[in-house]
Design a protein around this motif. Structure first.
Motif, mmCIF file in Angstrom:
data_model
loop_
_atom_site.group_PDB
_atom_site.id
_atom_site.type_symbol
_atom_site.label_atom_id
_atom_site.label_comp_id
_atom_site.label_asym_id
_atom_site.label_seq_id
_atom_site.Cartn_x
_atom_site.Cartn_y
_atom_site.Cartn_z
ATOM 1 N N SER A 207 0.836 -1.196 0.000
ATOM 2 C CA SER A 207 0.000 0.000 0.000
ATOM 3 C C SER A 207 0.874 1.251 0.000
ATOM 4 N N LEU A 208 1.921 1.240 0.793
ATOM 5 C CA LEU A 208 2.839 2.382 0.838
ATOM 6 C C LEU A 208 3.575 2.581 -0.480
ATOM 7 N N ASP A 209 3.769 1.501 -1.230
ATOM 8 C CA ASP A 209 4.392 1.624 -2.561
ATOM 9 C C ASP A 209 3.614 2.616 -3.435
ATOM 10 N N LYS A 210 2.289 2.630 -3.254
ATOM 11 C CA LYS A 210 1.437 3.447 -4.115
ATOM 12 C C LYS A 210 1.548 4.937 -3.813
ATOM 13 N N ILE A 211 2.031 5.275 -2.623
ATOM 14 C CA ILE A 211 2.057 6.683 -2.212
ATOM 15 C C ILE A 211 3.475 7.217 -2.039
ATOM 16 N N HIS A 212 4.453 6.335 -2.046
ATOM 17 C CA HIS A 212 5.820 6.722 -1.691
ATOM 18 C C HIS A 212 6.343 7.893 -2.510
ATOM 19 N N SER A 213 6.130 7.878 -3.804
ATOM 20 C CA SER A 213 6.678 8.932 -4.667
ATOM 21 C C SER A 213 6.036 10.293 -4.415
ATOM 22 N N SER A 214 4.904 10.300 -3.700
ATOM 23 C CA SER A 214 4.204 11.553 -3.434
ATOM 24 C C SER A 214 4.482 12.105 -2.031
ATOM 25 N N ILE A 215 5.341 11.422 -1.267
ATOM 26 C CA ILE A 215 5.674 11.888 0.075
ATOM 27 C C ILE A 215 6.850 12.858 -0.007
ATOM 28 N N ASN A 216 6.600 14.090 0.401
ATOM 29 C CA ASN A 216 7.627 15.129 0.334
ATOM 30 C C ASN A 216 8.487 15.203 1.587
ATOM 31 N N VAL A 217 7.923 14.824 2.729
ATOM 32 C CA VAL A 217 8.660 14.886 3.995
ATOM 33 C C VAL A 217 8.341 13.653 4.831
ATOM 34 N N TRP A 338 2.424 -5.303 18.538
ATOM 35 C CA TRP A 338 3.626 -4.508 18.298
ATOM 36 C C TRP A 338 4.773 -4.939 19.197
ATOM 37 N N GLY A 339 4.461 -5.338 20.426
ATOM 38 C CA GLY A 339 5.509 -5.790 21.326
ATOM 39 C C GLY A 339 6.245 -7.004 20.796
ATOM 40 N N LYS A 340 5.516 -7.884 20.129
ATOM 41 C CA LYS A 340 6.117 -9.098 19.591
ATOM 42 C C LYS A 340 6.752 -8.874 18.221
ATOM 43 N N ASN A 341 6.271 -7.906 17.480
ATOM 44 C CA ASN A 341 6.643 -7.804 16.068
ATOM 45 C C ASN A 341 7.343 -6.517 15.658
ATOM 46 N N PHE A 342 7.573 -5.588 16.611
ATOM 47 C CA PHE A 342 8.128 -4.301 16.213
ATOM 48 C C PHE A 342 9.474 -4.443 15.513
ATOM 49 N N ASP A 343 10.386 -5.201 16.075
ATOM 50 C CA ASP A 343 11.742 -5.274 15.509
ATOM 51 C C ASP A 343 11.721 -5.743 14.061
ATOM 52 N N SER A 344 11.006 -6.811 13.777
ATOM 53 C CA SER A 344 10.969 -7.334 12.410
ATOM 54 C C SER A 344 10.213 -6.394 11.477
ATOM 55 N N ALA A 345 9.106 -5.801 11.981
ATOM 56 C CA ALA A 345 8.335 -4.885 11.145
ATOM 57 C C ALA A 345 9.131 -3.626 10.835
ATOM 58 N N ASN A 346 9.840 -3.104 11.820
ATOM 59 C CA ASN A 346 10.628 -1.891 11.611
ATOM 60 C C ASN A 346 11.797 -2.150 10.673
ATOM 61 N N GLU A 347 12.400 -3.323 10.775
ATOM 62 C CA GLU A 347 13.499 -3.671 9.875
ATOM 63 C C GLU A 347 13.021 -3.679 8.422
ATOM 64 N N LYS A 348 11.860 -4.267 8.203
ATOM 65 C CA LYS A 348 11.312 -4.294 6.840
ATOM 66 C C LYS A 348 10.942 -2.894 6.366
ATOM 67 N N PHE A 349 10.418 -2.073 7.287
ATOM 68 C CA PHE A 349 10.040 -0.712 6.919
ATOM 69 C C PHE A 349 11.261 0.122 6.555
ATOM 70 N N GLN A 350 12.303 0.052 7.357
ATOM 71 C CA GLN A 350 13.509 0.836 7.083
ATOM 72 C C GLN A 350 14.162 0.378 5.779
ATOM 73 N N GLU A 351 14.134 -0.902 5.512
ATOM 74 C CA GLU A 351 14.664 -1.412 4.243
ATOM 75 C C GLU A 351 13.825 -0.896 3.072
ATOM 76 N N TRP A 352 12.507 -0.863 3.273
ATOM 77 C CA TRP A 352 11.618 -0.337 2.234
ATOM 78 C C TRP A 352 11.906 1.139 1.946
ATOM 79 N N LEU A 353 12.141 1.918 3.010
ATOM 80 C CA LEU A 353 12.444 3.339 2.830
ATOM 81 C C LEU A 353 13.690 3.549 1.976
ATOM 82 N N LEU A 354 14.674 2.695 2.174
ATOM 83 C CA LEU A 354 15.929 2.827 1.447
ATOM 84 C C LEU A 354 15.797 2.414 -0.020
ATOM 85 N N ASN A 355 14.907 1.470 -0.288
ATOM 86 C CA ASN A 355 14.850 0.878 -1.624
ATOM 87 C C ASN A 355 13.653 1.294 -2.462
ATOM 88 N N ALA A 356 12.644 1.896 -1.822
ATOM 89 C CA ALA A 356 11.426 2.234 -2.577
ATOM 90 C C ALA A 356 11.686 3.373 -3.563
#
Length: 356
Positions: A207-217, A338-356
């Protein structure tokens, strides 16, 4: 100061020294009462401290004669909380904690004393805000805000509209963290609020793929978020409702869209405190509608006692997350997930930010 207290204090500082938690202890220990006429309360500190004193601490002192000494805890208070109990120092009688903090404080070992408040005593308290060891009193929302001068007629009404850059063009901002963002991305993708959890991380990222190019900040803190909205640098953004209200209060033409999630700050009592009865009395005091009404008149967090709205100015009430019409479109954050999954979810998110 007795030799036993001096020894306990030295032991606690030695125990916490590696993490730097002893820095604030001299002040705390010199103010700590040995008698039952004083409670030491750990809150979030900063600008919230004076508000807590006005709404809760001073009125409690005046009504009961029990003095409140408030200290600021770390942004994540769990380690301090555990060390205080494990060392037997009991430097806190109460602490301001979130539901995920409670999970970590009751997982492998219980660190929380009972509140001893029957559910029948919680008249007006919203569902889920009172348990046997925690009372939630301060609710904040992760929502959307937009500039009304940019959208004077057709305005975005939810996260699907935020994603619709053709119908609602404009500069956009999002928080640089997956918590709250993933939930809103799923809402934009058509997921019903009741089906958000467990979070489908891959679907949220698509879903974030669809909006990423339109995020200015990609904003990093609340002050930056307020400034972005207030200055008009962006036209739409996700936000914490208090940060949007700060922009509104400064005169910015900003409106909040109440769709998203909410979380709660509340009180828990460290097990073993010698002032248990007085701490329980303070929690009951914070449940009162008049106290919560004053609190929410000073800060943009919503009360957990619905009767407080009878005492809050109607114009102010409509800007708070637990106002009935607003709360209907908010989903409580699943802190256990979130307590159980934050680390893995955040890792995927940060990787997505770098590569999207």
């Amino acid at each position: 100061m007795s030799s036993s207290i001096r020894t306990s204090r030295r032991q606690f500082i030695k125990t916490t020294g590696a993490t730097g938690l002893a820095l604030g202890l001299p002040t705390i220990w010199t103010q700590r009462a040995s008698a039952a006429g004083q409670l030491t309360v750990a809150d979030n500190g900063g600008a919230l401290g004076p508000i807590m004193r006005t709404a809760f601490y001073d009125p409690f002192e005046k009504e009961t004669g029990i003095r409140i000494v408030n200290v600021a805890h770390e942004s994540d208070p769990v380690t301090q909380f555990k060390l205080s109990v494990d060392s037997g120092s009991h430097i806190w009688d109460l602490a301001m904690v979130t539901p995920d903090n409670v999970l970590r404080l009751t997982g492998q070992k219980n660190y929380l004393a009972p509140l001893d408040i029957a559910s029948s005593d919680g008249a007006g308290i919203l569902p889920g805000m009172l348990t046997n060891n925690w009372f939630g009193f301060s609710i904040y929302g992760v929502v959307m805000a937009y500039r009304t001068d940019k959208f004077p007629k057709a305005a975005p009404a939810g996260w699907r509209d935020y994603w619709d850059t053709a119908k609602f063009p404009g500069r956009r901002a999002l928080f640089r963290s997956p918590i709250g963002l993933f939930e809103n991305a799923l809402l934009a993708d058509g997921v019903a609020p009741k089906d958000i959890y467990p979070i489908n991380v891959e679907r949220a990222l698509k879903s974030l793929d669809k909006i990423h190019s339109s995020i200015n900040v990609w904003w990093a803190n609340g002050a930056q978020n307020t400034q972005l909205l207030q200055s008009g640098e962006v036209d739409l953004s996700d936000t914490w409702n208090a940060r949007a209200l700060a922009a509104i209060s400064a005169g910015a033409p900003v409106k909040i869209v109440w769709e998203g999630t909410y979380n709660v700050d509340g009180w828990s009592i460290p097990i073993g405190t010698p002032n248990l009865k007085q701490a329980q009395q303070f929690v009951r005091f914070c449940m009162r509608a008049d106290r919560q009404a004053q609190y929410s008149s000073l800060v943009a967090n919503g009360p957990s006692n619905s009767n407080a709205y009878k005492l809050i100015d109607p114009a102010r009430a409509e800007l708070l997350p637990t106002f009935p019409r607003n709360l209907e479109r908010l989903t409580r954050r699943d802190t256990a997930w979130w307590g159980k999954n934050f680390d893995s979810a955040n890792e995927k998110f940060q990787e997505w930010l770098l590569n999207a």
